[in-house]
Design an enzyme around this catalytic site. Structure first.
Site, PDB file in Angstrom:
ATOM      1  N   SER A 185       0.799  -1.230   0.000  1.00 22.03           N
ATOM      2  CA  SER A 185       0.000   0.000   0.000  1.00 22.03           C
ATOM      3  C   SER A 185       0.828   1.274   0.000  1.00 22.03           C
ATOM      4  CB  SER A 185      -0.946   0.017   1.212  1.00 22.03           C
ATOM      5  OG  SER A 185      -0.212  -0.029   2.423  1.00 22.03           O
ATOM      6  N   ASP A 203      -2.786   8.632   7.526  1.00 19.65           N
ATOM      7  CA  ASP A 203      -3.737   7.737   8.189  1.00 19.65           C
ATOM      8  C   ASP A 203      -2.961   6.864   9.182  1.00 19.65           C
ATOM      9  OD1 ASP A 203      -2.498   5.743   6.682  1.00 19.65           O
ATOM     10  OD2 ASP A 203      -4.203   5.402   5.352  1.00 19.65           O
ATOM     11  N   HIS A 231       0.142   5.308   6.876  1.00 19.39           N
ATOM     12  CA  HIS A 231       0.806   5.872   5.698  1.00 19.39           C
ATOM     13  C   HIS A 231       1.166   7.345   5.870  1.00 19.39           C
ATOM     14  CE1 HIS A 231      -1.830   2.519   4.400  1.00 19.39           C
ATOM     15  NE2 HIS A 231      -0.725   2.170   3.749  1.00 19.39           N
TER      16      HIS A 231
END
Length: 364
Positions: free
Chosen positions: A35, A325, A328
């Protein structure tokens, strides 16, 4: 017409002694991993590991959620800027066809790890073995467009970024107490195992034609808002996760050195993501951040619980938060990381940084 690599580097970082390329075409760029570098492949999959809803993308040029786990640009986007290229499209995007294949492709998928059992809770994600199969498929598609010789040349001359490892800890070994892997392996044995598996992945990338590969280690896993929320009572980074990352990163660098020695060339470049992150985590105000503990978007302690959604707390100024978040970085933090990838000392980039790679490759 795109500017050459070196002209761009001169304008961006003042490296005035590197010379110029004769070609005005930016080199192709391929991205593999999780991600941290996924640019939207998971949008096309039936999975919970998605970032295709607001407020993701709130600072992206289109102001729309694109599948990037960021408020704006992610690390591959910013590297593409330095290369003078448009961002690589997700491999699953229907827009990736024709001449756009020449730019490269992003095969990354949120939730995956080195091991195929990492991220099983996210169901339908593109595991690294499948990403490598897609890379082969990509080369077949490109070959039908420009021929096998040009395809091989483009792949050999391309820049590659691969980011793996973090999920093998937070979404596997430490996901739940007494996970299958933690019962099977002690931490030192687990680290040795996943590094040995990573070596096979890198060897496969070489076999498929990659000759310049940036390999990032894990960031400081124990310091992300999600782990602070679950494991920290006083806001200090979790010691066990930090130890795991430190152990992994040290062995990763040794493995990369061994691989390069076997190949007789500096194919693989180790990027010390742990240190890059710790710079602004340890001293956020020195980098213009007000906090490196609280996520901009989320809920619960440190905004580290659950997903970032339209119902979450949202900071008004993303530039002063290190984390977007629970896991990240913000775009601004990503830019600090890429700056070290580009110009960092051997403490950050071993055996050389990206600007040195571009300068060397411009002479050959």
């Amino acid at each position: 017409m795109m500017a050459s690599f070196i002209t761009l580097i001169i304008s961006l970082v003042g490296l005035v002694t590197l010379g110029t390329l004769t070609s005005t075409e930016a080199r192709a760029f391929f991205v593999f991993g999780d991600s941290l570098v996924d640019s939207g492949n998971n949008n096309f999959l039936a999975t919970t590991a998605r970032a295709d809803s607001p407020p993701y993308g709130i600072d992206y040029p289109t102001r729309r959620a694109t599948g990037r786990f960021s408020n704006g640009l992610n690390i591959p986007d910013i590297i593409s800027e330095y290369l003078g290229a448009e961002p690589t499209l997700p491999y699953l995007s229907p827009e990736l066809h024709g001449e756009r294949l020449l730019v490269g492709a992003n095969f990354a998928s949120a939730g995956i790890g080195i091991l195929n059992d990492t991220g099983i809770q996210f169901l339908n994600i593109i595991r690294i073995t499948k990403q490598l199969q897609y890379f082969q498929q990509y080369q077949q598609r490109l070959s039908s467009l420009v021929g096998p010789e040009q395809t091989q040349q483009l792949v050999n001359q391309a820049l590659v970024l691969i980011t793996l490892g973090g999920n093998d800890f937070v979404n596997n070994y430490y996901l739940i107490p007494y996970s299958v892997r933690s019962r099977e392996f002690s931490l030192p044995d687990y680290v040795r195992y996943i590094v040995s598996e990573y070596k096979k992945i890198l060897a496969k990338l070489y076999e498929l034609g990659s000759r310049r590969v940036l390999v990032t280690g894990t960031g400081p896993l124990g310091c992300v808002p999600a782990e602070l929320a679950m494991r920290s009572r006083d806001g200090q980074c979790d010691v066990e996760l930090q130890r795991a990352g430190d152990m992994f990163n040290g062995q990763l660098v040794q493995m990369i050195n061994d691989l390069n020695s076997q190949l007789g060339s500096d194919v693989f470049i180790a990027a010390n993501a742990f240190r890059m992150h710790m710079d602004f985590i340890s001293n956020p105000r020195a980098y213009g951040f007000i906090t490196s503990k609280i996520a901009c978007c989320g809920q619960g302690p440190y905004n580290g619980i659950g997903l970032c959604t339209i119902a979450s707390n949202l900071c008004p100024d993303r530039n002063i938060f290190a984390f977007w978040d629970a896991f990240h970085p913000t775009e601004r933090a990503n830019r600090i990381i890429v700056r070290q990838i580009l110009t960092g000392s051997p403490d950050y980039m071993s055996p050389m940084n990206l600007s040195t790679i571009l300068a060397l490759d411009a002479r050959t």
